[in-house]
Design an enzyme around this catalytic site. Structure first.
Site, PDB file in Angstrom:
ATOM      1  CB  ALA A  93      -1.037   0.260   1.403  1.00  0.00           C
ATOM      2  CG  ASP A  94       0.005   4.911  -2.672  1.00  0.00           C
ATOM      3  OD1 ASP A  94      -0.955   4.468  -1.787  1.00  0.00           O
ATOM      4  OD2 ASP A  94       0.204   4.570  -3.693  1.00  0.00           O
ATOM      5  CB  SER A  95       0.559   7.802   2.205  1.00  0.00           C
ATOM      6  OG  SER A  95       0.989   8.378   1.007  1.00  0.00           O
TER       7      SER A  95
END
Lengths: 79, 247
Positions: free
Chosen positions: A35-37
């Site tokens: 996941a990214d932010s």
């Protein structure tokens, strides 16, 4: 009714586009599930909808693993 | 270029550029909510929308009131559904030479022209991200790019919009939301009608097309950016200025 852990895992899998079997209780959204932010922000949005609650930003920032999400939901919903 | 059924919010829509934008988006099929700072302004918006046979309403929004931006977004989404298009158009001028500028003049510009762009964009993002479609269009100004004596406050706030536009475009591009700016040059509105004739003549001499722009010229650019035809444009500014500044 599925238990909370199953429901959380299902949402995590859907939101992050990973197979449900890859989502373990100790999986980190960023380190293990890619996941990214922004994904984590959306994940919290999805959790809020599933469990019909509002997760304040301060708390949201501390939810980085499946376990933490399950714990949060348990702590805040079954009151 | 259909926006059928999409909900659009246009701030500062009681007259001038904002009014032209609201009507253009309505013509393209959007449900348009336009805002004004006064109740009478809001009523005027409702009236011209009705006259144009458009769906939507005017609402009062004082962007500098605490909590007002969040409240109006919640209100609109309850009444009409999720906002798909946000046009940050509301703006004022408080011109003065920097040597003479008052803190109130500086703050008024930042509070009205810049902060609400942050507040409203933040408030509408959630549903745009969820829908995997959204348009945020910020109305900047040519002076944000060129500078203008007597407008340090106004041009600083407008230049800030360019940076905001680019950063937010990078943040949420992956979710199908585009963020762009339109930078009007000198457009024939109440804001520019107040200029002395001599200054106007000087301005026109520096416009390649030799005339002031029309509010509709801006509305056309906004309509394009809001449409699916502009789906691959984000983080950019369309300069609509008759060639007075070429980027």
């Amino acid at each position: 009714m599925e238990n909370i852990e199953q429901r959380v895992k299902k949402i995590v899998a859907e939101q992050l586009g990973v197979p449900e079997t890859d989502v373990k209780i100790d999986s980190s959204f960023v380190n293990d599930l890619g996941a990214d932010s922004l994904d984590t922000v959306e994940l919290v949005m999805a959790l809020e909808e599933e469990f019909e609650c509002e997760i304040p930003d301060e708390d949201a920032e501390k939810i980085t693993t499946v376990q933490q999400a399950v714990d949060y939901v348990n702590a805040h919903l079954n009151k | 270029m259909s926006l059928q059924g999409k909900v659009a919010l246009v701030t500062g829509a009681s007259r001038g550029i904002g009014q032209a934008i609201a009507l253009e988006l309505a013509r393209m099929g959007a449900i348009v909510v336009g805002t004004a700072t006064s109740d009478s302004g809001a009523e005027a918006i409702s009236a011209y929308m009705k006259e144009a046979g458009a769906t939507g309403a005017g609402k009062r929004l004082n962007v500098t009131e605490e909590g007002a931006c969040d409240a109006i977004v919640a209100d609109i989404e309850k009444e009409f559904g999720a906002i798909a298009i946000l046009v940050n158009n509301a703006g004022i001028t408080r011109d003065n030479l920097l040597m003479r500028m008052k803190d109130e003049e500086w703050d008024a510009i930042m509070d009205t022209n810049l902060k609400p762009v942050y507040k409203l964009s933040k408030a509408v993002m959630r549903n745009m991200m969820k829908a995997r479609w959204g348009r945020i269009i910020n109305i900047a100004s040519v002076v944000g790019a060129t500078g203008n004596a007597g407008q340090t406050n106004y041009s600083a706030a407008k230049a800030a919009l360019f940076g905001f536009t680019k950063s937010l475009a990078k943040e949420i591009g992956s979710r199908g939301v585009t963020v762009n700016a339109v930078a009007p040059g000198f457009i024939d509105t109440d804001m520019t009608r107040g200029l002395p004739d001599e200054q106007k003549a000087h301005l026109i001499a520096n416009i390649a097309l030799g005339r002031l722009g029309d509010a509709q010229d801006i509305a056309d650019a906004v309509g394009f950016l809001a449409s699916d035809k502009a789906a691959y444009i984000t983080g950019n500014t369309i300069h609509v200025n008759g060639g007075m500044f070429m980027n």
